[in-house]
Design an enzyme around this catalytic site. Structure first.
Site, PDB file in Angstrom:
ATOM      1  CG  ASN A  84      39.323  34.530  41.526  1.00 30.71           C
ATOM      2  OD1 ASN A  84      39.767  34.100  40.625  1.00 30.71           O
ATOM      3  ND2 ASN A  84      39.204  33.860  42.712  1.00 30.71           N
ATOM      4  NE  ARG A  85      39.766  41.475  36.472  1.00 36.38           N
ATOM      5  CZ  ARG A  85      39.316  41.952  35.524  1.00 36.38           C
ATOM      6  NH1 ARG A  85      38.855  41.220  34.454  1.00 36.38           N
ATOM      7  NH2 ARG A  85      38.346  42.820  35.980  1.00 36.38           N
TER       8      ARG A  85
END
Ligand code: CTP
Length: 416
Positions: free
Chosen positions: A224-225
């Site tokens: 994820n970011r």
């Protein structure tokens, strides 16, 4: 002169613990003096008032104008300057901290013997503020018993020595122990010395940060970011408050902060086992990481061909680290989680507080300036009594300080 733009989210924040503090930055005559221009600049950008006091030989390495250019203040060096004869007493009295970087072998010798034959050495005698020395010299000079005896005496006198580090020395001298610590490392040590003793001093704190990566095949992963910035800010701030910090970090492009012990992990399973192991001694766990919630049910041993991809990717839940480690927590330890929410924020955050048995949950809103991969954050702190403390949009560094301020109120004293 750099620093946050007026009106930006970070302009209103404290830039703790440097902002508003007075620092005397002594510079002695070593080649590392050129790096101290950067330290003077960084301290000034963090809001400190910096008075640079070079020795006579330091002034041959770096011109006064360089320091004046980055601090906006006149350089002081002449102990007998007419009309300024009491400068050393005044500077010493007003300083919140004195840092000497680089500190040469000669300066260490003079400091150890309490000499006062120039402005900087006199200042060292006159100040009651914490003094931090960053030695830098040739490795043979550092190892010499005379230098080591001086160092032992300086430590006895209560001075903080930072470094020297191992690394490349002056041109042609190869590598060894004698290199001055880097300016960003010194900045953190100065921060720690400025904070001094706190309720966190000596307490074991575990912070997690960043995403996890769940492998799909040898070349692909699910992630994820998360940038790791919030967890790094928390770990750094807890270390500056003199905690013993273990930082469990997933893969990120950012450098982890100086100070905490860093445990690099990749998958959720690795993060879980690191957290489980560290929890045995921890008095506080702050779970700022964003571990993946799902992982491929099977990891392919060969790179998955594109024709096969749609059929092979089936997912299973990844370990919920906070929940799974409930039995590993010490009694009386404080556990803080985050809740990243786009909707129904408070309700969801309180559900996580309950189900993961947290003492505090940091409700994190996602948006262009808050949440993942941003410099700033907008959070609400929710505790077990249902008390909600919404914070404005702040830098992640300041959010970290506010979270630690709040946790401090939840932490029992050892003798309570
Ligand atoms: N967390 C965890 N293990 C996971 C996922 C999350 O320990 N596999 C932790 C996070 O570090 C955070 C808290 O649990 O402190 C809440 O994370 P969040 O992603 O907001 O919630 P989830 O439990 O993943 O629930 P959902 O995705 O349904 O919002």
């Amino acid at each position: 002169m750099g620093g946050p733009e007026p009106g930006s989210a970070t302009a209103s924040t404290d830039r703790r613990p440097w902002a508003g503090r007075r620092i005397v930055l002594g510079v002695t005559g070593g080649i590392a003096a050129y790096k101290v221009v950067q330290l003077a600049r960084d301290l000034t950008r963090m809001g400190a008032t910096v008075d640079v006091v070079p020795t006579r030989s330091a002034r041959r390495f770096v011109g006064d104008i360089s320091f004046e250019g980055v601090t906006g203040r006149p350089v002081r060096w002449d102990i007998l300057e007419s009309g300024r004869a009491l400068d050393h007493i005044r500077l010493a009295r007003e300083a919140d901290l004195v840092c000497v970087a680089p500190a040469t072998a000669d300066f260490l010798a003079r400091g150890a013997h309490g000499r006062a034959d120039d402005l900087l050495s006199a200042l060292l005698l006159a100040t009651r503020a914490p003094v931090l020395l960053a030695p830098a010299m040739n490795d043979a000079m550092w190892e010499h018993p005379a230098t080591q005896a001086n160092v032992a005496r300086l430590v006895e006198l209560g001075y903080y020595l930072v470094g020297p580090a191992e690394g490349p020395l002056a041109y042609g001298e190869g590598a060894g122990a004698g290199r001055m610590e880097q300016p960003d490392v010194l900045l953190q040590h100065i921060g720690r010395a400025l904070v001094g003793e706190t309720r966190y001093s000596g307490r074991r704190v575990v912070v997690t940060a960043g995403p996890t990566r769940e492998p799909v095949d040898p070349v692909r992963y699910l992630s994820n970011r998360s940038s790791g910035r919030m967890g790094f800010a928390l770990a750094a701030a807890a270390w500056r408050r003199s905690a013993e910090v273990d930082l469990v970090a997933g893969p990120t492009v950012l450098e982890p902060p100086h100070g905490p012990r860093v445990h690099q992990v990749e998958t959720g399973a690795e993060m879980k086992s690191a957290v489980r192991r560290l929890l045995a001694d921890a008095e506080l766990l702050i779970m700022a990481a964003a571990p993946a919630d799902f992982r491929p049910a099977e990891v392919a041993t060969l790179k998955i061909k594109k024709e096969a991809a749609p059929d092979v990717l089936s997912l299973e839940p990844a370990p919920d680290i906070l929940r799974d480690t409930i039995p590993d927590r010490r009694t009386g330890s404080v556990v803080v989680g985050f809740a990243l929410e786009m909707e129904e924020g408070e309700g969801n955050a309180l559900r996580k507080l309950e189900s993961k048995e947290l003492d505090l949950v940091v409700l994190n809103r996602t948006g262009p300036r808050s949440g993942f991969d941003t410099e700033t954050n907008e959070v609400t702190l929710l505790d077990r009594d249902g008390e909600a403390e919404p914070l404005p949009l702040l830098s992640k560094d300041e959010v970290a300080e506010r979270i630690l301020d709040r946790i401090e109120r939840l932490m029992p004293f050892p003798d309570e």
